[in-house]
Design a protein around this motif. Structure first.
Motif, PDB file in Angstrom:
ATOM      1  N   LEU A   1       0.830  -1.203   0.000  1.00  0.00           N
ATOM      2  CA  LEU A   1       0.000   0.000   0.000  1.00  0.00           C
ATOM      3  C   LEU A   1       0.863   1.252   0.000  1.00  0.00           C
ATOM      4  O   LEU A   1       0.650   2.180  -0.805  1.00  0.00           O
ATOM      5  CB  LEU A   1      -0.904  -0.011   1.244  1.00  0.00           C
ATOM      6  N   VAL A   2       1.863   1.303   0.888  1.00  0.00           N
ATOM      7  CA  VAL A   2       2.718   2.482   0.972  1.00  0.00           C
ATOM      8  C   VAL A   2       3.574   2.620  -0.285  1.00  0.00           C
ATOM      9  O   VAL A   2       3.816   3.734  -0.761  1.00  0.00           O
ATOM     10  CB  VAL A   2       3.594   2.439   2.243  1.00  0.00           C
ATOM     11  N   GLU A   3       4.035   1.503  -0.859  1.00  0.00           N
ATOM     12  CA  GLU A   3       4.778   1.565  -2.122  1.00  0.00           C
ATOM     13  C   GLU A   3       3.926   2.237  -3.201  1.00  0.00           C
ATOM     14  O   GLU A   3       4.416   3.089  -3.960  1.00  0.00           O
ATOM     15  CB  GLU A   3       5.180   0.163  -2.561  1.00  0.00           C
TER      16      GLU A   3
ATOM     17  N   LYS B   1       4.571   6.075  -5.067  1.00  0.00           N
ATOM     18  CA  LYS B   1       4.612   6.342  -6.503  1.00  0.00           C
ATOM     19  C   LYS B   1       3.701   7.508  -6.889  1.00  0.00           C
ATOM     20  O   LYS B   1       3.888   8.129  -7.934  1.00  0.00           O
ATOM     21  CB  LYS B   1       4.204   5.090  -7.284  1.00  0.00           C
ATOM     22  N   LEU B   2       2.719   7.786  -6.030  1.00  0.00           N
ATOM     23  CA  LEU B   2       1.770   8.872  -6.300  1.00  0.00           C
ATOM     24  C   LEU B   2       2.156  10.169  -5.587  1.00  0.00           C
ATOM     25  O   LEU B   2       1.400  11.133  -5.609  1.00  0.00           O
ATOM     26  CB  LEU B   2       0.360   8.440  -5.871  1.00  0.00           C
TER      27      LEU B   2
ATOM     28  N   ASN C   1      10.336   2.009   5.629  1.00  0.00           N
ATOM     29  CA  ASN C   1      11.553   2.823   5.613  1.00  0.00           C
ATOM     30  C   ASN C   1      12.404   2.540   4.378  1.00  0.00           C
ATOM     31  O   ASN C   1      13.174   3.410   3.936  1.00  0.00           O
ATOM     32  CB  ASN C   1      12.364   2.557   6.885  1.00  0.00           C
ATOM     33  N   ALA C   2      12.263   1.352   3.818  1.00  0.00           N
ATOM     34  CA  ALA C   2      13.063   0.966   2.649  1.00  0.00           C
ATOM     35  C   ALA C   2      12.433   1.413   1.333  1.00  0.00           C
ATOM     36  O   ALA C   2      13.038   1.244   0.267  1.00  0.00           O
ATOM     37  CB  ALA C   2      13.262  -0.546   2.634  1.00  0.00           C
ATOM     38  N   ILE C   3      11.245   1.987   1.374  1.00  0.00           N
ATOM     39  CA  ILE C   3      10.543   2.368   0.146  1.00  0.00           C
ATOM     40  C   ILE C   3      11.096   3.682  -0.398  1.00  0.00           C
ATOM     41  O   ILE C   3      11.127   4.695   0.315  1.00  0.00           O
ATOM     42  CB  ILE C   3       9.027   2.505   0.417  1.00  0.00           C
ATOM     43  N   PRO C   4      11.545   3.710  -1.643  1.00  0.00           N
ATOM     44  CA  PRO C   4      12.034   4.963  -2.241  1.00  0.00           C
ATOM     45  C   PRO C   4      10.949   6.040  -2.205  1.00  0.00           C
ATOM     46  O   PRO C   4       9.785   5.779  -2.520  1.00  0.00           O
ATOM     47  CB  PRO C   4      12.374   4.561  -3.678  1.00  0.00           C
ATOM     48  N   GLY C   5      11.339   7.226  -1.810  1.00  0.00           N
ATOM     49  CA  GLY C   5      10.400   8.344  -1.781  1.00  0.00           C
ATOM     50  C   GLY C   5       9.829   8.639  -0.408  1.00  0.00           C
ATOM     51  O   GLY C   5       9.344   9.747  -0.168  1.00  0.00           O
ATOM     52  N   ILE C   6       9.859   7.668   0.504  1.00  0.00           N
ATOM     53  CA  ILE C   6       9.352   7.911   1.855  1.00  0.00           C
ATOM     54  C   ILE C   6      10.447   8.586   2.674  1.00  0.00           C
ATOM     55  O   ILE C   6      11.512   8.019   2.912  1.00  0.00           O
ATOM     56  CB  ILE C   6       8.893   6.604   2.533  1.00  0.00           C
TER      57      ILE C   6
ATOM     58  N   ARG D   1      -7.951  -2.094  -0.515  1.00  0.00           N
ATOM     59  CA  ARG D   1      -7.365  -3.431  -0.403  1.00  0.00           C
ATOM     60  C   ARG D   1      -7.578  -4.233  -1.679  1.00  0.00           C
ATOM     61  O   ARG D   1      -6.718  -5.011  -2.088  1.00  0.00           O
ATOM     62  CB  ARG D   1      -7.976  -4.157   0.797  1.00  0.00           C
ATOM     63  N   GLU D   2      -8.725  -4.004  -2.308  1.00  0.00           N
ATOM     64  CA  GLU D   2      -9.089  -4.792  -3.487  1.00  0.00           C
ATOM     65  C   GLU D   2      -8.213  -4.476  -4.703  1.00  0.00           C
ATOM     66  O   GLU D   2      -8.175  -5.264  -5.655  1.00  0.00           O
ATOM     67  CB  GLU D   2     -10.559  -4.541  -3.832  1.00  0.00           C
ATOM     68  N   VAL D   3      -7.529  -3.322  -4.677  1.00  0.00           N
ATOM     69  CA  VAL D   3      -6.765  -2.915  -5.862  1.00  0.00           C
ATOM     70  C   VAL D   3      -5.265  -2.755  -5.563  1.00  0.00           C
ATOM     71  O   VAL D   3      -4.533  -2.129  -6.350  1.00  0.00           O
ATOM     72  CB  VAL D   3      -7.327  -1.598  -6.452  1.00  0.00           C
ATOM     73  N   LEU D   4      -4.795  -3.324  -4.478  1.00  0.00           N
ATOM     74  CA  LEU D   4      -3.392  -3.152  -4.099  1.00  0.00           C
ATOM     75  C   LEU D   4      -2.425  -3.640  -5.165  1.00  0.00           C
ATOM     76  O   LEU D   4      -1.351  -3.056  -5.359  1.00  0.00           O
ATOM     77  CB  LEU D   4      -3.109  -3.891  -2.781  1.00  0.00           C
ATOM     78  N   ASN D   5      -2.781  -4.709  -5.856  1.00  0.00           N
ATOM     79  CA  ASN D   5      -1.873  -5.316  -6.826  1.00  0.00           C
ATOM     80  C   ASN D   5      -2.166  -4.910  -8.267  1.00  0.00           C
ATOM     81  O   ASN D   5      -1.664  -5.522  -9.209  1.00  0.00           O
ATOM     82  CB  ASN D   5      -1.908  -6.837  -6.681  1.00  0.00           C
ATOM     83  N   ASP D   6      -2.986  -3.883  -8.419  1.00  0.00           N
ATOM     84  CA  ASP D   6      -3.288  -3.334  -9.743  1.00  0.00           C
ATOM     85  C   ASP D   6      -3.068  -1.824  -9.642  1.00  0.00           C
ATOM     86  O   ASP D   6      -3.964  -1.078  -9.259  1.00  0.00           O
ATOM     87  CB  ASP D   6      -4.730  -3.656 -10.125  1.00  0.00           C
ATOM     88  N   PHE D   7      -1.855  -1.375  -9.968  1.00  0.00           N
ATOM     89  CA  PHE D   7      -1.506   0.020  -9.691  1.00  0.00           C
ATOM     90  C   PHE D   7      -2.394   1.002 -10.449  1.00  0.00           C
ATOM     91  O   PHE D   7      -2.773   2.046  -9.901  1.00  0.00           O
ATOM     92  CB  PHE D   7      -0.039   0.288 -10.030  1.00  0.00           C
TER      93      PHE D   7
END
Length: 334
Positions: free
Chosen positions: A52-54, A58-59, A85-90, A285-291
């Protein structure tokens, strides 16, 4: 990419609840009879939270606050923080906690990536603390605060001011801000989850504006001045002359700050709320894997975000098209 709503407000801040469970039953957060907590399979998993945070990063989301319930009740809390913490941009990870577990967890939280901690504390009196929290032990909170202060966190203390319960202690919290390097934040009691006539009367009877903080400063002869402090919240901040810390005012009811709102909220069960107060929400939750679907859903929610939450009761009566959220504060995450 930047998330912008129809009123031109830029959104770069996510408040993310990771559990609705809590070790306390605070009077402004839960009904006296308690709440039925979500079953485990309804709550976002650690992997889903990181995904979710990834997606949000991106947004354009750069700052994340982890809330609850009580987030430190999750056994995988440190893994979640490390993953975020490992996510780029955070760029910033903050945590809101009741402080009961801080004594044993403060060091691990710092190592995992938490930079800022808000501790909820509404009184310094042990008996009153048990009353407000319905059973909590204030000594655990104070011990946790003392340990956390040994690390380079930015520490804030959240105090919900309630008439007849702790309004008489505002002066004690101001004194604490003079003697300790902590930002003490006075928060108005909000009518969240108070939808019945009985609940609305309870809120009206216990609501107290927080402008009296300035009157107390004048009575005590304390000079104060406005200051800027790091953070993403809506508080107006001040420092008493000679004080180590500062104090802030958060007044969502008496003086609204919606024109500068930069935050989105996701509940522990995966509901996106673009506004704290209203019932509108979308299941992310339903769209987590469909960016692409995720992005479209976020923008849809932003497009429907109201200009103002109109939280005051007199304003509620004027709104014919929306209804307040059914959730209590512990189910939203603040």
């Amino acid at each position: 990419m930047t998330l912008i709503d129809k009123f031109g407000r830029k959104h770069d801040y996510l408040r993310l609840s990771i559990t609705d469970k809590c070790s306390l039953r605070c009077v402004y957060c839960m009904p006296e009879e308690g709440l039925e907590f979500f079953p485990d399979d309804k709550v976002l998993s650690g992997e889903e939270i990181i995904q979710l945070v990834e997606n949000f990063a991106k947004l354009g989301i750069e700052k994340v606050r982890i809330t609850g319930g009580e987030p430190l009740m999750r056994h995988d809390i440190l893994d979640i923080i490390r993953g975020i913490n490992a996510i780029p941009g955070i760029k910033d990870i903050a945590l809101t906690t009741n402080g009961l577990a801080l004594k044993r967890m403060a060091g691990d939280l710092y190592e995992a990536g938490v930079k800022r901690i808000n501790i909820s504390l509404d009184t310094f009196k042990p008996e009153k603390y048990r009353e407000i929290t319905r059973g909590g032990n204030i000594r655990q909170v104070i011990a946790g605060l003392e340990v956390a202060s040994q690390f380079p966190f930015e520490l804030k203390m959240n105090c919900v001011v309630i008439a007849g319960q702790n309004a008489d202690e505002v002066v004690d919290f101001l004194q604490y801000s003079i003697e300790h390097p902590v930002n003490v934040r006075f928060i108005e009691f909000m009518p969240i989850g108070h939808n019945s006539d009985r609940d609305q009367k309870l809120w009206q009877d216990n609501y107290k504006g927080i402008e009296s903080v300035f009157d107390i400063c004048q009575e005590k002869g304390w000079e104060y001045e406005p200051i800027g402090i790091p953070g993403n919240g809506p508080s107006e901040n001040f420092q008493i002359k000679g004080g180590q810390g500062s104090f802030g005012l958060i007044h969502p009811v008496s003086c609204q700050f919606c024109e500068s709102c930069n935050r989105l909220r996701v509940t522990a069960d995966g509901a996106l709320k673009s506004c704290l107060y209203w019932d509108d929400e979308d299941n992310v939750r339903e769209v987590l894997n469909d960016f692409e679907a995720f992005e479209a859903l976020i923008q849809k929610s932003l497009n429907g975000k109201p200009e103002n939450h109109e939280m005051a009761l007199a304003e509620n009566e004027k709104n014919e098209f929306q209804k307040p959220t059914w959730r209590h504060m512990s189910q939203i995450g603040g």
